[in-house]
Design a protein around this motif. Structure first.
Motif, short mmCIF file in Angstrom:
data_model
loop_
_atom_site.label_atom_id
_atom_site.label_comp_id
_atom_site.label_asym_id
_atom_site.label_seq_id
_atom_site.Cartn_x
_atom_site.Cartn_y
_atom_site.Cartn_z
N LEU A 94 0.80 -1.23 0.00
CA LEU A 94 0.00 0.00 0.00
C LEU A 94 0.83 1.29 0.00
CD1 LEU A 94 -2.89 1.07 -0.06
CD2 LEU A 94 -2.92 0.95 2.45
N PRO A 95 1.86 1.44 0.86
CA PRO A 95 2.63 2.69 0.83
C PRO A 95 3.27 2.97 -0.54
CG PRO A 95 3.12 1.46 2.82
CD PRO A 95 2.32 0.54 1.95
N LEU A 96 3.65 1.91 -1.24
CA LEU A 96 4.26 2.09 -2.56
C LEU A 96 3.22 2.53 -3.58
CD1 LEU A 96 6.62 -1.03 -2.69
CD2 LEU A 96 7.14 1.30 -1.94
N GLN A 97 2.00 2.03 -3.44
CA GLN A 97 0.92 2.47 -4.33
C GLN A 97 0.64 3.96 -4.14
OE1 GLN A 97 -2.15 -0.40 -3.17
NE2 GLN A 97 -1.97 -1.38 -5.18
N LEU A 98 0.65 4.39 -2.88
CA LEU A 98 0.39 5.81 -2.58
C LEU A 98 1.48 6.71 -3.15
CD1 LEU A 98 -0.82 5.48 1.13
CD2 LEU A 98 -2.23 5.95 -0.88
N LEU A 99 2.67 6.17 -3.31
CA LEU A 99 3.79 6.95 -3.88
C LEU A 99 3.88 6.82 -5.39
CD1 LEU A 99 6.59 6.26 -1.24
CD2 LEU A 99 5.49 8.46 -1.71
N GLY A 100 3.04 5.97 -5.97
CA GLY A 100 3.06 5.82 -7.42
C GLY A 100 4.22 5.01 -7.94
N VAL A 101 4.76 4.13 -7.11
CA VAL A 101 5.87 3.28 -7.55
C VAL A 101 5.37 2.30 -8.61
CG1 VAL A 101 7.53 1.53 -6.77
CG2 VAL A 101 7.04 3.52 -5.33
N PRO A 102 6.11 2.08 -9.70
CA PRO A 102 5.67 1.16 -10.76
C PRO A 102 5.41 -0.25 -10.24
CG PRO A 102 7.55 2.47 -11.49
CD PRO A 102 7.39 2.74 -10.02
N THR A 103 4.48 -0.95 -10.92
CA THR A 103 4.02 -2.26 -10.46
C THR A 103 5.15 -3.25 -10.27
OG1 THR A 103 1.93 -1.91 -11.60
CG2 THR A 103 2.47 -4.17 -10.98
N HIS A 104 6.07 -3.36 -11.24
CA HIS A 104 7.11 -4.37 -11.14
C HIS A 104 8.03 -4.13 -9.95
CE1 HIS A 104 9.25 -1.16 -13.32
NE2 HIS A 104 10.37 -1.70 -12.87
N GLU A 105 8.29 -2.84 -9.65
CA GLU A 105 9.14 -2.53 -8.50
C GLU A 105 8.40 -2.80 -7.19
OE1 GLU A 105 11.81 1.02 -6.45
OE2 GLU A 105 10.99 1.34 -8.48
N ARG A 106 7.09 -2.49 -7.18
CA ARG A 106 6.28 -2.80 -5.99
C ARG A 106 6.33 -4.29 -5.68
NH1 ARG A 106 1.86 0.29 -8.33
NH2 ARG A 106 0.57 -1.60 -8.26
N GLU A 107 6.10 -5.09 -6.70
CA GLU A 107 6.07 -6.54 -6.51
C GLU A 107 7.41 -7.06 -6.02
OE1 GLU A 107 4.83 -7.92 -10.31
OE2 GLU A 107 2.68 -7.53 -9.94
N SER A 108 8.49 -6.53 -6.58
CA SER A 108 9.84 -6.95 -6.19
C SER A 108 10.13 -6.60 -4.74
CB SER A 108 10.86 -6.29 -7.11
OG SER A 108 12.17 -6.56 -6.68
N ARG A 109 9.82 -5.37 -4.34
CA ARG A 109 10.09 -4.94 -2.96
C ARG A 109 9.24 -5.71 -1.96
NH1 ARG A 109 10.74 1.48 -1.97
NH2 ARG A 109 11.35 2.12 -4.07
#
Length: 234
Positions: free
Chosen positions: A117-132
């Motif tokens: 969720l915090p990454l979504q709020l920051l607009g981080v790209p999907t592939h990077e979100r999934e990796s992190r």
């Protein structure tokens, strides 16, 4: 050729959090009476004191949840009182991670979705979100519970999710409010070890509000509060 001691470079730790002369009252009742302290990069600091001493109010002012009547809070060089609502929200999303006693996970999201969720709020790209998220699920030892809802997790597992969520966006400052208060002794010790390891790895600063002597052992410095003032450790 030897270097004279006076010629050696002195490396000064970077202050992540600077708190100066915080004063706060509720309904004309003084809660904070000139609180000042700093936290440096990679530092683990415990905030102790009896109930009513002002610990939670300090945490709320530092986290931008509440505003002091006077005094300043600076995080990564940003003065909170100079920010409007949007600026404060952005600073909290980028620079602050929070771990609560009762987890505060969203009940309809899986463990992985809560962390993401915090990454979504920051607009981080999907592939990077999934990796992190995957990296952190493995790091906190609950990759096998990624699809589970909070209601299907134990207290220790929920707190591991909460820690992963607090650090997934790589914050400058982690605020932890009695993170082991709802856990048994053994699970609490594991959670504290995990928090300390992550702080060491990320070089974030950690401010830990606690009553636990075990939690204090993980910290490098102790700030003691009494009657709205820091009486030791600042």
């Amino acid at each position: 050729m030897s270097v004279h001691p006076t010629e050696q470079a002195v490396i000064t730790p970077m202050p992540v959090l600077e708190v100066h002369s915080l004063i706060k009252s509720y309904a004309k009742r003084p809660i904070l009476r000139g609180v000042s302290f700093n936290l440096n990069q990679g530092e683990l600091v415990a905030l102790l004191g009896p109930s009513g001493s002002g610990k939670t109010t300090v945490l709320n002012c530092v986290g931008g949840v509440d505003r002091a009547d006077s005094g300043t809070v600076s995080i990564a060089g940003h003065v909170l009182r100079d920010l409007n609502a949007d600026g404060l929200a952005q600073l909290r999303r980028r620079h602050i991670g929070t771990v609560f006693q009762f987890y505060h996970l969203l009940p309809t999201l899986s463990a992985a979705e809560n962390i993401e969720l915090p990454l979504q709020l920051l607009g981080v790209p999907t592939h990077e979100r999934e990796s992190r998220v995957q990296e952190l699920l493995e790091r906190v030892g609950i990759a096998h519970r990624a699809a589970a809802l909070p209601g299907q997790l134990s207290g220790g597992e929920m707190q591991r999710v909460a820690i992963a969520r607090a650090v997934v966006h790589r914050p400058t400052l982690i605020l932890a409010d009695e993170p082991t208060g709802s856990l048994d002794t053994a699970t609490g010790a594991q959670v504290l070890d995990l928090l300390a390891e992550i702080v060491q790895e990320t070089q974030a600063a950690l401010l830990l509000v606690t009553h636990s002597p075990e939690a204090v052992k993980h910290c490098e410095r102790v700030l003691r509060m009494q009657d709205g003032q820091i009486v030791e450790g600042a």
